[in-house]
Motif scaffolding. Sequence first.
Motif, mmCIF file in Angstrom:
data_model
loop_
_atom_site.group_PDB
_atom_site.id
_atom_site.type_symbol
_atom_site.label_atom_id
_atom_site.label_comp_id
_atom_site.label_asym_id
_atom_site.label_seq_id
_atom_site.Cartn_x
_atom_site.Cartn_y
_atom_site.Cartn_z
ATOM 1 N N ASP A 173 -9.002 -49.453 67.153
ATOM 2 C CA ASP A 173 -9.693 -48.464 66.328
ATOM 3 C C ASP A 173 -11.089 -49.036 66.120
ATOM 4 O O ASP A 173 -11.274 -49.966 65.344
ATOM 5 C CB ASP A 173 -8.978 -48.256 64.996
ATOM 6 N N GLY B 185 -14.988 -49.982 65.299
ATOM 7 C CA GLY B 185 -15.821 -49.988 64.111
ATOM 8 C C GLY B 185 -16.776 -51.163 64.185
ATOM 9 O O GLY B 185 -16.717 -51.953 65.127
ATOM 10 N N VAL C 201 -12.685 -53.572 62.656
ATOM 11 C CA VAL C 201 -12.122 -53.133 63.927
ATOM 12 C C VAL C 201 -10.621 -53.361 63.832
ATOM 13 O O VAL C 201 -10.170 -54.497 63.711
ATOM 14 C CB VAL C 201 -12.683 -53.952 65.119
ATOM 15 N N GLY C 202 -9.865 -52.276 63.867
ATOM 16 C CA GLY C 202 -8.415 -52.433 63.880
ATOM 17 C C GLY C 202 -7.953 -52.746 65.290
ATOM 18 O O GLY C 202 -8.494 -52.218 66.261
ATOM 19 N N CYS D 293 -7.116 -57.056 62.018
ATOM 20 C CA CYS D 293 -8.461 -56.496 62.133
ATOM 21 C C CYS D 293 -9.500 -57.597 62.298
ATOM 22 O O CYS D 293 -9.287 -58.737 61.905
ATOM 23 C CB CYS D 293 -8.802 -55.597 60.951
ATOM 24 N N GLN E 85 -13.259 -58.357 61.165
ATOM 25 C CA GLN E 85 -14.184 -57.908 60.125
ATOM 26 C C GLN E 85 -15.517 -58.628 60.264
ATOM 27 O O GLN E 85 -15.547 -59.817 60.611
ATOM 28 C CB GLN E 85 -13.599 -58.172 58.744
ATOM 29 N N ASP F 5 -6.062 -49.177 56.931
ATOM 30 C CA ASP F 5 -5.759 -48.021 57.781
ATOM 31 C C ASP F 5 -6.201 -48.223 59.225
ATOM 32 O O ASP F 5 -5.568 -47.707 60.144
ATOM 33 C CB ASP F 5 -6.438 -46.756 57.232
ATOM 34 N N ASP F 6 -7.273 -48.977 59.429
ATOM 35 C CA ASP F 6 -7.794 -49.209 60.783
ATOM 36 C C ASP F 6 -6.735 -49.873 61.671
ATOM 37 O O ASP F 6 -6.679 -49.634 62.874
ATOM 38 C CB ASP F 6 -9.036 -50.106 60.723
ATOM 39 N N ASP G 145 -4.183 -47.267 62.608
ATOM 40 C CA ASP G 145 -4.815 -46.381 63.600
ATOM 41 C C ASP G 145 -4.833 -47.027 64.980
ATOM 42 O O ASP G 145 -4.594 -46.363 65.994
ATOM 43 C CB ASP G 145 -6.241 -46.029 63.174
#
Length: 168
Positions: A7, A9, A13-14, A32, A34, A139-140, A143
């Motif tokens: 996911d 970002g 970042v997931g 994730c 970060q 949530d990432d 996802d």
Amino acid sequence: MRILGIDPGIAIVGFGFIDKEGSKLTPVQYGCIQTEAHTPTEERLLQVYEATLQLLDKYKPDAMALEKLFFNRNVTTAFTVGQARGVQILAAVQRGIPVAEYTPLQVKQAVVGYGKAEKKQVQEMVRMFLKLKAIPKPDDVADALAVAVCHAHSSTLNNKIAEVLRYD
């Protein structure tokens, strides 16, 4: 087959690695990446790139699947997230890992069976598919696992279609 779902970002970042054996899906690792706010974008992109390479080298996926960008408001955010996606795709290509992309609608359709499913429905189905005790946070991460599950289901369908086409 080991699949890495992403996911994308810039702040979070997931990621989620799953193994697919037949119809069985097993979680391998998820979490994730970060980056700190107020850090220059180029440094954040480097951090995302290097962290992605480390994950690829450690877990050795056979495929990487990313969610396609869908933004209807903040163009600046869309550009920055697009750059983060780019460095992740670059990392995969450098390691010889095929990359697939799915729209949010495709992910929801593959995971829930309904393209307009709510986020909570998707997260609960991910939890059930992967037999997790709780929905991964943030949530990432959930996802990213949803994207990996989507690819697992899509690759099965694509393989069956390829088999049929070979015998025609």
